[in-house]
Design an enzyme around this catalytic site. Structure first.
Site, mmCIF file in Angstrom:
data_model
loop_
_atom_site.group_PDB
_atom_site.id
_atom_site.type_symbol
_atom_site.label_atom_id
_atom_site.label_comp_id
_atom_site.label_asym_id
_atom_site.label_seq_id
_atom_site.Cartn_x
_atom_site.Cartn_y
_atom_site.Cartn_z
ATOM 1 N N ASP A 1 37.576 47.714 9.983
ATOM 2 C CA ASP A 1 37.609 46.387 10.622
ATOM 3 C C ASP A 1 37.776 45.257 9.598
ATOM 4 O OD1 ASP A 1 37.733 44.760 12.838
ATOM 5 O OD2 ASP A 1 35.629 44.946 13.404
ATOM 6 N N ASP A 2 36.688 44.866 8.945
ATOM 7 C CA ASP A 2 36.716 43.794 7.938
ATOM 8 C C ASP A 2 35.853 44.247 6.764
ATOM 9 O OD1 ASP A 2 38.038 41.438 9.524
ATOM 10 O OD2 ASP A 2 36.556 42.303 10.884
ATOM 11 N N HIS B 1 41.815 44.040 21.085
ATOM 12 C CA HIS B 1 40.369 44.225 20.970
ATOM 13 C C HIS B 1 39.791 44.095 22.382
ATOM 14 C CE1 HIS B 1 41.035 43.632 16.729
ATOM 15 N NE2 HIS B 1 39.756 43.525 16.425
ATOM 16 N N HIS C 1 42.610 50.100 12.285
ATOM 17 C CA HIS C 1 41.949 48.855 12.686
ATOM 18 C C HIS C 1 41.339 48.199 11.452
ATOM 19 C CE1 HIS C 1 39.044 46.813 15.821
ATOM 20 N NE2 HIS C 1 39.294 46.004 14.793
ATOM 21 N N GLU D 1 34.275 45.185 22.668
ATOM 22 C CA GLU D 1 33.421 45.072 21.483
ATOM 23 C C GLU D 1 32.168 44.312 21.925
ATOM 24 O OE1 GLU D 1 34.974 42.546 18.349
ATOM 25 O OE2 GLU D 1 33.666 43.430 16.822
HETATM 26 N N1 HPA Z 1 36.627 41.310 16.408
HETATM 27 C C1 HPA Z 1 37.382 40.306 16.838
HETATM 28 N N2 HPA Z 1 38.140 39.580 16.039
HETATM 29 C C2 HPA Z 1 38.156 39.883 14.737
HETATM 30 C C3 HPA Z 1 37.396 40.907 14.237
HETATM 31 C C4 HPA Z 1 36.597 41.671 15.115
HETATM 32 O O1 HPA Z 1 35.877 42.611 14.745
HETATM 33 N N3 HPA Z 1 37.644 40.947 12.907
HETATM 34 C C5 HPA Z 1 38.526 39.981 12.631
HETATM 35 N N4 HPA Z 1 38.841 39.318 13.744
HETATM 36 ZN ZN ZN Z 2 38.791 44.041 14.607
#
Ligand code: HPA
Ligand code: ZN
Length: 326
Positions: free
Chosen positions: A277-278, A196, A16, A199
């Site tokens: 994630d990012d 996703h 991810h 979250e």
């Molecule tokens: N959630 C949803 N969209 C996203 C995310 C995330 O953590 N990171 C990049 N796009």
């Molecule tokens: Zn993500």
């Protein structure tokens, strides 16, 4: 050995990671200069200072703006290579990376420019670093079903190079059901499916992802724990959850890392994995996520081994490849 050396030495897969989310401020600045793009920041420090988020949308606004410096095939290659170098340094050996074509096609960058650049970077990573990888095309859920279908159409000449499709961006108000027909079409093309869910969105979105869409993995899934029947179902199905602890912290999904559900997920028998994630936006790559989570919720070395094993078992590597790596 230290926990850090132990965790680094564990072969790990990352499942991810949004490649646009690995754009470090230094590279953002360099690409802005190379491409004549004006950024609303005067320095790398100013960019980093802007990375204080209260929720997912706060982050997404800045993330889409940052992606605006990515224009050429070489930009996408450089972005990918920089990520794979970080992953390799962390003891990562395989990654299934998300990319968001609509973020680029909507501003006039061709689908081919994006995918060819990423594939260039993936080829270099495999050759030079021994890191293998796969691509997962994500649909932006704040855009329409029609736009997702157009994106799937653009992907058709490249299906041999795309492992699966996913669903990202603003979750609340954009349930998986909105894209059930696109995912069905993707499945018929032989693509894997992830989404996703849970979250920021409610457990109902996780139910939709598994029952309506039939996903192969859930990205995040934190809020599934609010629903006992759902939790039991995910355990029974052995569904892989791609959990992102430092992301959860930075986007205020958890108030503090000690409140992170990872310990509970493992105790319940959920197939959780650790992911970044990012990483350029959330302050840590794969190994940071393992180590900070281990410290915060008291994970043992055996737990880290389970998490690393889950990352291969939940991957889209074929069975022979999994067996070789487990
Ligand atoms: N959630 C949803 N969209 C996203 C995310 C995330 O953590 N990171 C990049 N796009
Ligand atoms: Zn993500």
């Amino acid at each position: 050995t230290t926990l850090e050396a132990f965790a680094r030495g564990l072969p790990k897969a990352e499942l991810h990671m949004h490649i646009e989310g690995s754009l470090e401020p230094e590279l953002m600045f360099a690409l802005a200069e190379r491409n004549g793009v004006t950024l609303p920041y005067k320095s790398v420090e100013e960019i980093r200072a802007a990375y204080a988020f209260s929720n997912l949308q706060d982050f997404l606004d800045i993330y889409y703006q940052g992606a605006g410096v990515l224009i050429t095939r070489a930009d996408f290659k450089d972005l990918a290579v920089a990520y794979f170098e970080r992953l390799a340094a962390d003891g990562g050996v395989h990654a299934e990376i998300f990319f968001d074509p609509q973020t680029h096609t909507e501003r006039g960058v061709a689908f081919e420019t994006v995918i060819d650049g990423l594939l260039d970077g993936m080829a270099e990573a495999e050759e030079r670093l021994g890191v293998t990888s796969k691509l997962i095309l994500c649909f932006l859920r704040h855009l329409s079903e029609e736009s997702a279908f157009e994106t799937l159409e653009q992907a058709k000449p490249h299906l041999a190079k795309i492992a699966g499709v996913g669903l990202d961006s603003s979750e609340v108000g954009h349930p998986p059901a909105k894209f059930a027909r696109v995912f069905k079409a993707a499945r018929e093309l032989g693509l894997k499916i992830v989404a996703h869910a849970g979250e920021e969105g409610p457990p109902e979105y996780v139910w939709e992802a598994i029952d309506l869409v039939g996903v192969d993995r859930i990205d995040h899934g934190n809020r599934a724990l609010e629903d006992e029947a759902l939790t039991q179902r995910l355990v029974a199905d052995g569904t892989t959850l791609t959990v992102c602890p430092l992301s959860n912290l930075k986007l205020c999904v958890v108030p503090d890392l000690t409140a992170h559900p990872m310990r509970k997920m493992l105790d319940l028998g959920l197939k959780a994995t650790v992911n970044s994630d990012d990483p350029a936006y959330f302050g840590g790559y794969l190994l940071d996520n393992y180590l900070e989570t281990a410290k915060a919720v008291d994970l043992s070395r055996d737990d880290l081994v389970v998490l690393a094993r889950n990352s291969f078992e939940g991957s889209f590597l074929d069975e022979a490849e999994k067996a070789r790596r487990l």
